[in-house]
Design a protein around this motif. Sequence first.
Motif, PDB file in Angstrom:
ATOM      1  N   GLU A  47       0.831  -1.204   0.000  1.00  0.00           N
ATOM      2  CA  GLU A  47       0.000   0.000   0.000  1.00  0.00           C
ATOM      3  C   GLU A  47       0.870   1.260   0.000  1.00  0.00           C
ATOM      4  N   TYR A  48       2.046   1.184   0.620  1.00  0.00           N
ATOM      5  CA  TYR A  48       2.969   2.316   0.528  1.00  0.00           C
ATOM      6  C   TYR A  48       3.422   2.509  -0.920  1.00  0.00           C
ATOM      7  N   ARG A  49       3.807   1.439  -1.573  1.00  0.00           N
ATOM      8  CA  ARG A  49       4.298   1.556  -2.941  1.00  0.00           C
ATOM      9  C   ARG A  49       3.233   2.140  -3.854  1.00  0.00           C
ATOM     10  N   ALA A  50       1.978   1.787  -3.612  1.00  0.00           N
ATOM     11  CA  ALA A  50       0.886   2.331  -4.426  1.00  0.00           C
ATOM     12  C   ALA A  50       0.729   3.835  -4.186  1.00  0.00           C
ATOM     13  N   THR A  51       0.797   4.241  -2.924  1.00  0.00           N
ATOM     14  CA  THR A  51       0.672   5.671  -2.611  1.00  0.00           C
ATOM     15  C   THR A  51       1.870   6.445  -3.134  1.00  0.00           C
ATOM     16  N   ARG A  52       3.039   5.854  -2.998  1.00  0.00           N
ATOM     17  CA  ARG A  52       4.260   6.496  -3.484  1.00  0.00           C
ATOM     18  C   ARG A  52       4.176   6.761  -4.988  1.00  0.00           C
ATOM     19  N   ALA A  53       3.562   5.849  -5.722  1.00  0.00           N
ATOM     20  CA  ALA A  53       3.434   6.021  -7.170  1.00  0.00           C
ATOM     21  C   ALA A  53       2.559   7.218  -7.515  1.00  0.00           C
ATOM     22  N   GLN A  54       1.601   7.542  -6.646  1.00  0.00           N
ATOM     23  CA  GLN A  54       0.727   8.690  -6.888  1.00  0.00           C
ATOM     24  C   GLN A  54       1.461  10.017  -6.721  1.00  0.00           C
ATOM     25  N   ALA A  55       2.508  10.003  -5.895  1.00  0.00           N
ATOM     26  CA  ALA A  55       3.100  11.266  -5.447  1.00  0.00           C
ATOM     27  C   ALA A  55       4.056  11.884  -6.454  1.00  0.00           C
ATOM     28  N   GLY A  56       4.677  11.073  -7.289  1.00  0.00           N
ATOM     29  CA  GLY A  56       5.747  11.581  -8.139  1.00  0.00           C
ATOM     30  C   GLY A  56       7.081  11.269  -7.505  1.00  0.00           C
ATOM     31  N   SER A  57       7.817  12.283  -7.100  1.00  0.00           N
ATOM     32  CA  SER A  57       9.108  12.055  -6.461  1.00  0.00           C
ATOM     33  C   SER A  57       8.933  11.769  -4.981  1.00  0.00           C
ATOM     34  N   PHE A  58      10.008  11.247  -4.365  1.00  0.00           N
ATOM     35  CA  PHE A  58       9.971  10.972  -2.932  1.00  0.00           C
ATOM     36  C   PHE A  58       9.749  12.254  -2.138  1.00  0.00           C
ATOM     37  N   LEU A  59      10.431  13.332  -2.506  1.00  0.00           N
ATOM     38  CA  LEU A  59      10.230  14.592  -1.795  1.00  0.00           C
ATOM     39  C   LEU A  59       8.817  15.126  -1.985  1.00  0.00           C
ATOM     40  N   ASP A  60       8.242  14.910  -3.164  1.00  0.00           N
ATOM     41  CA  ASP A  60       6.847  15.311  -3.369  1.00  0.00           C
ATOM     42  C   ASP A  60       5.938  14.608  -2.365  1.00  0.00           C
ATOM     43  N   LEU A  61       6.228  13.342  -2.083  1.00  0.00           N
ATOM     44  CA  LEU A  61       5.438  12.602  -1.100  1.00  0.00           C
ATOM     45  C   LEU A  61       5.616  13.208   0.290  1.00  0.00           C
ATOM     46  N   CYS A  62       6.844  13.567   0.656  1.00  0.00           N
ATOM     47  CA  CYS A  62       7.087  14.173   1.965  1.00  0.00           C
ATOM     48  C   CYS A  62       6.337  15.484   2.142  1.00  0.00           C
ATOM     49  N   TYR A  63       6.139  16.221   1.036  1.00  0.00           N
ATOM     50  CA  TYR A  63       5.501  17.534   1.106  1.00  0.00           C
ATOM     51  C   TYR A  63       4.017  17.504   0.736  1.00  0.00           C
ATOM     52  N   ALA A  64       3.434  16.324   0.617  1.00  0.00           N
ATOM     53  CA  ALA A  64       2.008  16.196   0.291  1.00  0.00           C
ATOM     54  C   ALA A  64       1.253  15.729   1.525  1.00  0.00           C
ATOM     55  N   PRO A  65       0.628  16.623   2.285  1.00  0.00           N
ATOM     56  CA  PRO A  65       0.037  16.239   3.564  1.00  0.00           C
ATOM     57  C   PRO A  65      -0.952  15.078   3.493  1.00  0.00           C
ATOM     58  N   GLU A  66      -1.811  15.065   2.489  1.00  0.00           N
ATOM     59  CA  GLU A  66      -2.804  13.986   2.418  1.00  0.00           C
ATOM     60  C   GLU A  66      -2.131  12.635   2.198  1.00  0.00           C
ATOM     61  N   LEU A  67      -1.163  12.582   1.283  1.00  0.00           N
ATOM     62  CA  LEU A  67      -0.503  11.313   0.991  1.00  0.00           C
ATOM     63  C   LEU A  67       0.448  10.910   2.114  1.00  0.00           C
ATOM     64  N   ALA A  68       1.173  11.864   2.689  1.00  0.00           N
ATOM     65  CA  ALA A  68       2.081  11.551   3.793  1.00  0.00           C
ATOM     66  C   ALA A  68       1.305  11.063   5.014  1.00  0.00           C
ATOM     67  N   THR A  69       0.124  11.631   5.243  1.00  0.00           N
ATOM     68  CA  THR A  69      -0.732  11.141   6.325  1.00  0.00           C
ATOM     69  C   THR A  69      -1.157   9.706   6.052  1.00  0.00           C
ATOM     70  N   GLU A  70      -1.541   9.432   4.825  1.00  0.00           N
ATOM     71  CA  GLU A  70      -1.968   8.083   4.466  1.00  0.00           C
ATOM     72  C   GLU A  70      -0.870   7.057   4.723  1.00  0.00           C
ATOM     73  N   VAL A  71       0.351   7.324   4.278  1.00  0.00           N
ATOM     74  CA  VAL A  71       1.396   6.316   4.459  1.00  0.00           C
ATOM     75  C   VAL A  71       1.812   6.198   5.929  1.00  0.00           C
TER      76      VAL A  71
END
Length: 358
Positions: A47-71
């Motif tokens: 489920e992390y890998r699936a969410t990570r794919a939505q975010a783009g880059s790793f840093l984009d995931l760190c700076y995306a509150p909704e997705l970072a909350t999910e993971v």
Amino acid sequence: MNTADGANTTKTDKAAEKRRLLRVLAGERLWPPPVWMMRQAGRYLPEYRATRAQAGSFLDLCYAPELATEVTLQPIRRFGFDAAILFSDILVVPDALGQKVWFVEGEGPRLDPIDLAKPDLEPHRLLTRLEPVIETVSRIRAELPDETTLLGFCGAPWTLLTYMIAGRGTPDQMPARRAALTDPSGVDRLVDMLVDASIAYLAAQLRAGADAVQIFDTWAGVLDDAGFRRFVIEPTRRIVEGVRAQIPGARIIGFPKGAGGHLPAFVAETGVDAVGIDWQASLDFIRDNVQPLVPVQGNLDPLHMVTGGEMLDAAIDRILDRLGEGRLIFNLGHGITPDGSIENVARMVARVRGAGGR
């Protein structure tokens, strides 16, 4: 304080009383011990890998509150850990200070190496850039069960500057160690900036809803005695004091990986509430010299999350047998690796929680 404020405060206090890990940080010995796992939100989870794919880059995931909350919440849903740790990365701090940071798939972080003589950093922009991370903390706390402790974190100044100076991770951190000898004033200026940034960042996380924070010093173990005091103990002490000046009573965990025999001095001189123990540390040494001072956290070899089986059970039992009479937070001795097994994580949690009474 009006009636509504009083009711809200009482509700918050009662919720915090359910957080077993927070109770250990306050000095209680609990059995079975609370359990969580460094890097528990990560690539070993589909489920992390699936969410990570939505975010783009790793840093984009760190700076995306909704997705970072999910993971952050994903391992809590799966395993019911006693703590959730904010999903982010230690290198958001140099990134927020203005140093270019990016991640190369399969290789790790890259940074534009810093010029110590003219670092060209912008401390004033730190919290503005980190606003999405602080928003993530608030979102996580709002969605976590009352009994789950929320941990924030930062990288310690020494570990951050090893990346900032070298531009990447290196096996022995030679670029940073060399700089400490050849340009001590330049390194000290960078440490001072990182201490101030860490204080501001951790205090912001605590205000946003973190129950406690952890300071990760991944490369503490490469330093000699003088270097350990200069770059690990002293900066950590200053961070602890600075955070508590803003947030009285703030709970802080130190994790100087590879500290070994330096651990008693680290605990005594920094003022941390608990200390993380890597898997190479002697359990007898920790029990006799560190655990009487503060709660300890660790220290299962992360490789057991890959190999599993009876050897995993035996390793868990050794830690519980040696450290279970004192204040303990069960954890790995460092982060779970991407090839870790979900089944082995579940087996670890079940065995810790199924331990007999003491």
